[in-house]
Design an enzyme around this catalytic site. Sequence first.
Site, PDB file in Angstrom:
ATOM      1  N   CYS A 155      -1.999   9.183   2.906  1.00 13.96           N
ATOM      2  CA  CYS A 155      -1.905   8.680   1.525  1.00 13.96           C
ATOM      3  C   CYS A 155      -3.110   9.176   0.759  1.00 13.96           C
ATOM      4  O   CYS A 155      -3.079   9.322  -0.449  1.00 13.96           O
ATOM      5  CB  CYS A 155      -1.930   7.162   1.477  1.00 13.96           C
ATOM      6  SG  CYS A 155      -0.910   6.389   2.672  1.00 13.96           S
ATOM      7  N   GLU A 187       4.076  12.968  -5.024  1.00 12.87           N
ATOM      8  CA  GLU A 187       3.498  12.983  -3.679  1.00 12.87           C
ATOM      9  C   GLU A 187       4.376  13.822  -2.752  1.00 12.87           C
ATOM     10  O   GLU A 187       5.546  13.510  -2.550  1.00 12.87           O
ATOM     11  CB  GLU A 187       3.375  11.557  -3.135  1.00 12.87           C
ATOM     12  CG  GLU A 187       2.581  11.503  -1.844  1.00 12.87           C
ATOM     13  CD  GLU A 187       2.399  10.095  -1.311  1.00 12.87           C
ATOM     14  OE1 GLU A 187       3.373   9.316  -1.347  1.00 12.87           O
ATOM     15  OE2 GLU A 187       1.290   9.783  -0.831  1.00 12.87           O
ATOM     16  N   GLU A 223       0.887  -1.165   0.000  1.00 20.54           N
ATOM     17  CA  GLU A 223       0.000   0.000   0.000  1.00 20.54           C
ATOM     18  C   GLU A 223       0.922   1.211   0.000  1.00 20.54           C
ATOM     19  O   GLU A 223       1.642   1.416   0.971  1.00 20.54           O
ATOM     20  CB  GLU A 223      -0.852  -0.083   1.276  1.00 20.54           C
ATOM     21  CG  GLU A 223      -1.935   0.931   1.386  1.00 20.54           C
ATOM     22  CD  GLU A 223      -2.777   1.000   0.157  1.00 20.54           C
ATOM     23  OE1 GLU A 223      -3.263  -0.039  -0.309  1.00 20.54           O
ATOM     24  OE2 GLU A 223      -2.917   2.106  -0.378  1.00 20.54           O
TER      25      GLU A 223
HETATM   26  C1  UN1 Z   1      -3.659   6.860   4.948  1.00 22.25           C
HETATM   27  O1  UN1 Z   1      -3.937   7.848   4.302  1.00 22.25           O
HETATM   28  O2  UN1 Z   1      -2.499   6.474   5.033  1.00 22.25           O
HETATM   29  O3  UN1 Z   1      -9.274   7.393   4.743  1.00 22.25           O
HETATM   30  C2  UN1 Z   1      -4.713   6.107   5.672  1.00 22.25           C
HETATM   31  C3  UN1 Z   1      -8.575   7.948   5.587  1.00 22.25           C
HETATM   32  C4  UN1 Z   1      -8.175   7.199   6.845  1.00 22.25           C
HETATM   33  C5  UN1 Z   1      -7.038   6.276   6.560  1.00 22.25           C
HETATM   34  C6  UN1 Z   1      -5.936   6.929   5.795  1.00 22.25           C
HETATM   35  N1  UN1 Z   1      -9.304   6.469   7.358  1.00 22.25           N
HETATM   36  O4  UN1 Z   1      -8.171   9.090   5.413  1.00 22.25           O
END
Ligand code: UN1
Length: 503
Positions: free
Chosen positions: A290, A390, A256
Amino acid sequence: MAKAAVKIQTYKNFIGGRWVKPANGQMMDNLNPANTREVVGRFPASTAADVDAAISAAQEALPRWKAVPAPKRAEILYRAGEILMQRKEKFAQDMTREMGKVLKEARGDVQEAIDMTFYTAGEGRRLHGYTTPSEMPNKFAMCVRQPIGLCSLITPWNFPMAIPSWKMMPALICGNTLVIKPAEDTPLSTINLVKVLEEAGLPPGVVNIVCGTGPEAGAPLTSHDAVRLVSFTGSTATGTAVAETAARAGKICSLEMGGKNVIMIMEDADLDLAAEGAIWGAFGTSGQRCTASSRLVVHKKVYKKFVEKLTERAKTLRVGNGLDEKIDVGPVINQKAVDKILGYILVGKHEAKLHLGGTQLASGNHKHGFFIEPTIFTDVKPNARIAQEEIFGPVVSVIPCGGLDEAIEIGNSVKYGLSSSIYTADVNRAFHAMERMHTGIFYVNSATIGAEVHLPFGGTKATGNGHREGAMISSLDIFSEWKSIYVDYSGKLQKAQIDDVQV
Ligand code: UN1
């Protein structure tokens, strides 16, 4: 009078059910990114020797844990969920101190771990396989999930309890044993989670934690012969290296990685709602998700008005120590992150118009932390580096567009494919965008962040390698292997594909 020295708490690795020092005795300090004079704790700087010990413990525990009926494994998770609920506030405070995200977000991170723990526990009484007819008479066909074996989990600092829970809970319910290495910036939150599992009654060796750096502790975890699966969340560069090592050693590997998520704002959108969403998506967690909304593609007809609303709101954001409930945006994680983000801001100044922010805050209350102002670039070209790469910081690129088709083309023009969203009042447009955005997650009239644990989480293209965490079917598919079973009760030799069964 001399000030009494503050005693720094030291932490250990958890191996084979015991809290132990690293083999070489080396430790490293975990600093508060909002105030680097505060040492959150001293943690093991583990090496291959500690990883070996943890893997041996996980190997030894595997046969027994595999044999525990899944509903019984689930009971431990239910107890863990209860304990997490009781400690939520304390764990959130610990998280804000080590990671920097503001308290209300840290509470959300712990809550996500609670959600994942209870949700996965429910799976103890499902773990469904299925039966299906055989092509032969008097023959029964079914398939069941079986444990994979020993799992190595390598987790990032930005969701230091939620992301470990996405990996640990499904790995455990499926009957695997594991070794987890949390990011060196945030080991405490993952140790808190492991302690909860210990207290909930997990047998020794089923979960092991080894703290340390990627090269020293992460690398041996990805290459060890006994490891069957490596699950990694983090940067694309490290993820690619993990995948290469895992592939050479024939391991299952779930990745991921990055994102460059887009919000598309159409001319019929509720602009106040869109601006509010964009602020939350771009600057929440200081842009260190992310899923952060790092690109805003805005229809030319409302571009000026939207930028005004966005700027107005961004100016009201208070940047500071996340333990203060009045703060909206906390620090970024460390000096390396500051350097990287400021580097991108410099690039952006040559590529587009710096509309707001752009500097590090380093005086007064901000003196001892890693603070960067919420930063808005406008008139950004879709192919600019700041719109393609990013940044993982509080920096957003606003890109003008002429309509939905163009917005979708721009939205899809990056190498990542995690999350995307559209603000529009037109349901037809929303569905067109939903179908055509090549991302793993899509939102309508909401930012690109805020995924819930019972839906698949992950992305297309360079974001991952095809797996999805969260949601039960998809995460069980990572942490279990299918076994197909044929029971022939005909009492004679039947040959599939060859015998001509009479109708
Ligand atoms: C991440 O961005 O690394 O959807 C995880 C979200 C959170 C999880 C993010 N529930 O922003």
